[in-house]
Write an enzyme that holds these catalytic residues in place. Structure first.
Site, PDB file in Angstrom:
ATOM      1  NE  ARG A 140      17.597  61.388  -4.411  1.00  0.00           N
ATOM      2  CZ  ARG A 140      16.478  60.840  -3.976  1.00  0.00           C
ATOM      3  NH1 ARG A 140      15.311  61.228  -4.467  1.00  0.00           N
ATOM      4  NH2 ARG A 140      16.515  59.914  -3.062  1.00  0.00           N
TER       5      ARG A 140
ATOM      6  CE  LYS B  11       8.665  58.554  -2.923  1.00  0.00           C
ATOM      7  NZ  LYS B  11       9.793  59.345  -3.436  1.00  0.00           N
TER       8      LYS B  11
ATOM      9  CG  ASN C  10      17.629  57.325  -6.244  1.00  0.00           C
ATOM     10  OD1 ASN C  10      17.364  57.617  -7.417  1.00  0.00           O
ATOM     11  ND2 ASN C  10      18.852  57.347  -5.761  1.00  0.00           N
TER      12      ASN C  10
ATOM     13  NE  ARG D 229       2.254  70.148  -2.882  1.00  0.00           N
ATOM     14  CZ  ARG D 229       1.912  70.375  -1.609  1.00  0.00           C
ATOM     15  NH1 ARG D 229       1.015  71.287  -1.314  1.00  0.00           N
ATOM     16  NH2 ARG D 229       2.485  69.692  -0.647  1.00  0.00           N
TER      17      ARG D 229
ATOM     18  N   PRO E 212      11.622  54.385   2.952  1.00  0.00           N
ATOM     19  CG  PRO E 212      11.849  56.592   3.669  1.00  0.00           C
ATOM     20  CD  PRO E 212      12.600  55.340   3.428  1.00  0.00           C
ATOM     21  CD  GLU E 213      11.969  53.937  -3.424  1.00  0.00           C
ATOM     22  OE1 GLU E 213      11.278  53.774  -4.435  1.00  0.00           O
ATOM     23  OE2 GLU E 213      13.216  53.899  -3.443  1.00  0.00           O
TER      24      GLU E 213
END
Length: 268
Positions: free
Chosen positions: A256, A52, A163, A121, A2-3
DNA sequence: GTGTCATGCGTAT
DNA sequence: TACGCCTGACACG
């Protein structure tokens, strides 16, 4: 996976099957029963992706907000519908097609004002092609002294990168992940933005992230690349860089992992 | 079978 | 900075 490209692809594919239909909404798992009941048998007006996040707007002005998080997954089903899994958070069904959602971080009902609050946001989304995306991103990054490798995951600076993309886009741009974001030149930020636009568009169409130039690994097209040939840096710790043969390194930023080539990404 | 890790992010400390 | 949440794939014994 899920990007951002995944969510836009889902919005596009699900729209062709579900939009303009009155839908059955159910939550077999029981954790979204009230929300599902609030839109059950309502006509779906739009499905929109931003970063996302996914928004399903119904004719009664209620919106289902979905964020897959690390584990969430959609399945597309057709008649005869299979038995939903026990952890199905949400089922949206037309007469012929069904979308099955399991494991999302977020699946909740929003009023129109709440939708605006979520959108506020989020920074510019490369797949929404905002005309001033590069300058919005530059202004957000210009205020940050954290490493650019960390700032790229801040969804207020640019919405939709995860990521995999942060390692791959920094490789493509030739940028050292540890340089403070506010030190990166405006040309390089513009380059990062343009790479994000072209990369996510291409990956949205194919449904997978492929950053490698096929010629670099001796192939003639993207589609001929096997799984291990698709990326330059992500999860390639200890392997030779596909471009210069130096050894790909890894480190943690904010707990990460990030991967980079110390030779190709010396620029700051 | 069990343990670990992961493409994410909000909240508490 | 650490933890919690949610699920599935994979390594290991």
């Amino acid at each position: 996976m899920p990007e951002g490209h995944v969510l836009h692809r889902e919005a596009r594919l699900q729209s062709t099957k579900l939009v303009d239909h009155p839908l059955r909404a159910e939550s077999p798992q029981g954790r979204f029963t009230t929300g599902a009941e609030a839109v059950d048998r309502q006509r779906l007006i739009t499905i929109e992706a931003r970063g996302k996040h996914l928004f399903y707007r119904f004719e009664n002005d209620l919106t289902i907000h979905v964020h897959l998080g690390l584990f969430g997954k959609f399945r597309h089903q057709q008649l005869p519908f299979p038995e939903p899994s026990a952890n199905a958070r949400l089922l949206l069904s037309s007469d012929t097609d069904r979308v099955h959602l399991a494991g999302p971080t977020t699946c909740r009902l929003l009023e129109p004002d709440d939708v605006d609050n979520v959108l506020r946001r989020l920074g510019p989304d490369p797949l929404c092609r905002p005309v001033d995306g590069a300058s919005q991103m530059a202004s957000a990054l210009g205020r940050r002294t954290v490493p650019v490798g960390r700032a790229l995951l801040d969804q207020r600076a640019i919405a939709g990168l995860g990521n995999i993309y942060r390692s791959e886009l920094l490789f493509l741009a030739g940028l050292d992940p540890f340089v403070p974001a506010n030190v990166v030149s405006s040309d390089d930020i513009a380059k990062l933005w343009d790479l994000s636009v072209s990369q996510l568009r291409s990956d949205e169409r194919s449904g997978r992230i492929v950053t490698v130039d096929p010629a670099v690994v001796g192939k003639t097209s993207r589609s001929r690349l096997v799984r291990d040939e698709r990326l330059y840096a992500y999860k390639r710790h200890g392997e030779p860089c596909r471009v210069c043969s130096d050894t790909i390194r890894t480190a943690k930023i904010d707990d990460r992992n990030i991967w980079w080539c110390p030779s190709c990404q010396a620029k700051n």
